[in-house]
Design a protein around this motif. Sequence first.
Motif, short mmCIF file in Angstrom:
data_model
loop_
_atom_site.label_atom_id
_atom_site.label_comp_id
_atom_site.label_asym_id
_atom_site.label_seq_id
_atom_site.Cartn_x
_atom_site.Cartn_y
_atom_site.Cartn_z
N ASP A 1 0.82 -1.22 0.00
CA ASP A 1 0.00 0.00 0.00
C ASP A 1 0.85 1.27 0.00
OD1 ASP A 1 -2.46 -1.03 -0.26
OD2 ASP A 1 -2.95 -1.05 1.87
N VAL A 2 1.78 1.36 -0.92
CA VAL A 2 2.65 2.53 -1.02
C VAL A 2 2.32 3.26 -2.31
CG1 VAL A 2 5.05 3.29 -1.19
CG2 VAL A 2 4.47 1.36 0.24
N ASN A 3 2.30 4.58 -2.24
CA ASN A 3 2.05 5.39 -3.42
C ASN A 3 3.27 5.36 -4.34
OD1 ASN A 3 1.07 7.16 -5.28
ND2 ASN A 3 1.01 8.92 -3.91
N ARG A 4 3.03 5.31 -5.62
CA ARG A 4 4.10 5.25 -6.62
C ARG A 4 5.02 6.46 -6.56
NH1 ARG A 4 3.71 3.77 -12.81
NH2 ARG A 4 2.40 2.16 -11.97
N LYS A 5 4.47 7.62 -6.19
CA LYS A 5 5.26 8.87 -6.18
C LYS A 5 6.28 8.89 -5.05
CE LYS A 5 1.59 11.46 -8.34
NZ LYS A 5 0.51 12.43 -8.16
N ALA A 6 6.07 8.08 -4.01
CA ALA A 6 6.98 8.08 -2.86
C ALA A 6 8.16 7.14 -3.05
CB ALA A 6 6.21 7.68 -1.60
N LEU A 7 8.18 6.34 -4.11
CA LEU A 7 9.21 5.31 -4.28
C LEU A 7 10.44 5.83 -5.02
CD1 LEU A 7 6.91 2.35 -5.36
CD2 LEU A 7 8.06 2.60 -3.18
N THR A 8 11.60 5.31 -4.62
CA THR A 8 12.85 5.56 -5.33
C THR A 8 13.55 4.23 -5.55
OG1 THR A 8 14.06 5.88 -3.27
CG2 THR A 8 13.20 7.85 -4.34
N VAL A 9 14.40 4.18 -6.56
CA VAL A 9 15.15 2.97 -6.87
C VAL A 9 16.38 2.94 -5.97
CG1 VAL A 9 16.36 1.67 -8.65
CG2 VAL A 9 14.35 3.01 -9.24
N LYS A 10 16.40 2.02 -5.01
CA LYS A 10 17.54 1.91 -4.12
C LYS A 10 18.70 1.20 -4.82
CE LYS A 10 19.04 0.06 0.29
NZ LYS A 10 18.68 -0.73 1.46
N ALA A 11 18.39 0.12 -5.54
CA ALA A 11 19.43 -0.62 -6.25
C ALA A 11 18.83 -1.32 -7.45
CB ALA A 11 20.08 -1.64 -5.33
N ALA A 12 19.60 -1.42 -8.51
CA ALA A 12 19.24 -2.21 -9.69
C ALA A 12 20.43 -3.11 -9.97
CB ALA A 12 18.94 -1.31 -10.87
N LEU A 13 20.29 -4.37 -9.62
CA LEU A 13 21.41 -5.31 -9.68
C LEU A 13 21.27 -6.25 -10.87
CD1 LEU A 13 21.27 -6.27 -5.90
CD2 LEU A 13 22.73 -4.57 -6.95
N VAL A 14 22.37 -6.52 -11.53
CA VAL A 14 22.40 -7.50 -12.61
C VAL A 14 23.52 -8.47 -12.30
CG1 VAL A 14 22.68 -7.88 -15.07
CG2 VAL A 14 21.57 -5.81 -14.27
N HIS B 1 20.50 -12.46 -14.25
CA HIS B 1 19.43 -12.33 -13.28
C HIS B 1 19.34 -10.85 -12.93
CE1 HIS B 1 19.57 -16.62 -12.99
NE2 HIS B 1 20.62 -16.68 -12.20
N MET B 2 18.15 -10.26 -13.05
CA MET B 2 17.97 -8.83 -12.78
C MET B 2 17.13 -8.64 -11.54
SD MET B 2 17.17 -7.49 -16.58
CE MET B 2 18.36 -7.71 -17.88
N GLU B 3 17.58 -7.74 -10.66
CA GLU B 3 16.85 -7.45 -9.43
C GLU B 3 16.74 -5.94 -9.25
OE1 GLU B 3 16.96 -8.58 -4.70
OE2 GLU B 3 18.70 -8.99 -5.94
N VAL B 4 15.52 -5.48 -8.97
CA VAL B 4 15.28 -4.07 -8.70
C VAL B 4 14.74 -3.95 -7.29
CG1 VAL B 4 13.96 -2.03 -9.36
CG2 VAL B 4 14.87 -3.52 -11.11
N ILE B 5 15.38 -3.11 -6.47
CA ILE B 5 14.96 -2.89 -5.08
C ILE B 5 14.48 -1.44 -4.96
CG2 ILE B 5 15.66 -2.92 -2.67
CD1 ILE B 5 17.87 -4.89 -3.52
N LEU B 6 13.24 -1.27 -4.49
CA LEU B 6 12.65 0.06 -4.30
C LEU B 6 12.50 0.35 -2.81
CD1 LEU B 6 9.73 -0.14 -6.89
CD2 LEU B 6 12.02 0.74 -7.25
N THR B 7 12.63 1.61 -2.45
CA THR B 7 12.43 2.03 -1.07
C THR B 7 11.55 3.26 -1.05
OG1 THR B 7 13.55 2.56 1.00
CG2 THR B 7 14.52 3.43 -1.00
N ASP B 8 10.99 3.56 0.13
CA ASP B 8 10.00 4.65 0.21
C ASP B 8 10.53 5.91 0.86
OD1 ASP B 8 10.21 3.62 2.73
OD2 ASP B 8 8.08 3.69 3.16
N ASN B 9 11.85 6.06 1.02
CA ASN B 9 12.33 7.31 1.62
C ASN B 9 13.24 8.06 0.68
OD1 ASN B 9 13.91 5.01 2.17
ND2 ASN B 9 15.16 6.15 3.56
#
Length: 132
Positions: free
Chosen positions: A85-98, A124-132
């Motif tokens: 339940d997080v708004n899309r506008k509050a998210l940032t990409v913390k890491a994008a790992l390949v 293998h691709m991994e995207v980590i999002l955070t809300d701050n």
Amino acid sequence: MRRKRSRPQRMRLGETNERKQIMEVRALTKNVRISPEKARHVSRLIQGKSVAEALAIVDLSPRKAAALIGKTLRSAIANAENNCDVNRKALTVKAALVSPGPIIRRFRPKARGSAGRIRKRTSHMEVILTDN
């Protein structure tokens, strides 16, 4: 020599023991048929950006890796919206790992009866999002 025991810190009057919970959402795509070196060019571009900015970068980039990382990024956004339940506008990409996946090996005939090895690399691709 004995080690000194650390005492638990005392709380001051009016302090609470609660810390702000940092939420992280991730999406993982495995065995994508692209070389990890090529995919890392795009993943470096979106790290630390807001989700809207990262989507714009991925959509406007002409590389094959951009489309594949964009799929993983959209999946991570959907995970955050539906599961946390997080708004899309509050998210940032913390890491994008390949990271490298399994290598498919093929052989090509060469001169004088020898064979040359062809390595078809996967990622293998991994995207980590955070809300701050």
